[in-house]
Enzyme design. Sequence first.
Site, PDB file in Angstrom:
ATOM      1  N   SER A 122       0.860  -1.184   0.000  1.00 21.76           N
ATOM      2  CA  SER A 122       0.000   0.000   0.000  1.00 21.76           C
ATOM      3  C   SER A 122       0.893   1.230   0.000  1.00 21.76           C
ATOM      4  O   SER A 122       2.014   1.193   0.522  1.00 21.76           O
ATOM      5  CB  SER A 122      -0.888   0.022   1.253  1.00 21.76           C
ATOM      6  N   TYR A 147      -1.683  -0.069  10.563  1.00 28.63           N
ATOM      7  CA  TYR A 147      -1.677  -0.567   9.184  1.00 28.63           C
ATOM      8  C   TYR A 147      -0.381  -0.250   8.450  1.00 28.63           C
ATOM      9  O   TYR A 147       0.226  -1.116   7.821  1.00 28.63           O
ATOM     10  CB  TYR A 147      -2.868   0.048   8.457  1.00 28.63           C
TER      11      TYR A 147
END
Length: 263
Positions: free
Chosen positions: A150, A163
């Site tokens: 990501s 995250y």
Amino acid sequence: MALNSRMEDWHGRTVWLVGASTGIGRATASALHAQGAKVVVSARGAQALNAFVEAHPGALALPLDVTDTRAVKAAASSLAERDALDCVVYCAGHYHAMDAAHMDLGDLLRHNEVNYLGALYMLDAVVPQLLAQPLGERTGQRGHISLMGSVAGYRGLPNSLAYGPTKAALINLAETLYLDLHAQGVGVSIINPGFVNTPLTQQNQFKMPALITPEEAAREILNGWARGEFEIHFPKRFTRWMKALRLLPYPLFFAATRRLRQA
């Protein structure tokens, strides 16, 4: 410059997608099936996997908890008995926004278990299998591994305490894997999406810039594989700005991210 063998012809090739019951994983599995790939989909939810197989005849559902290392090894062994693996895609993910003032250790560890340790369990199971396979006539490689990172892994970001670090670890892991495995005939790529409309991002309480659909993300991924890219990042109108943040010295970077938090 292509850093991997270009993967354009998927007809008859076996692709195992781990974390494919929803979102980017499911859309990518569907796109590969449409191009003639023999698709194997794994996730915890057997019902969602069976629904995928019903909609995609010839696909195989392999329910799996990625945090169970023995189950991952058993799944990989069962697939090795059926056919060679041409591509393995780790797209299992867990996400909740978190900041340091609201730290939840249990959820921090859950992010690590699903996003990072699950990838290690998969690699431990499939890398020896891929290295033992002969070089493919069409690709000149033994197989390919893709990890779902990501842009949140590029640098520390607001509300990304849980995250972001797991995705940063995957980016670093993919870079090292490429250095170790490329000469052995195993391709490696890292997929770094921006905002994609999935059950995970639907939790966000802010307007997500350059939001795209899972189907658009799947097209970008297949295009990246076809170009032989190591890093597949999209949508470019957003990810290029995120890449620019990586180049800023800390005073400018922290000032820019503070403004993002206040926006």
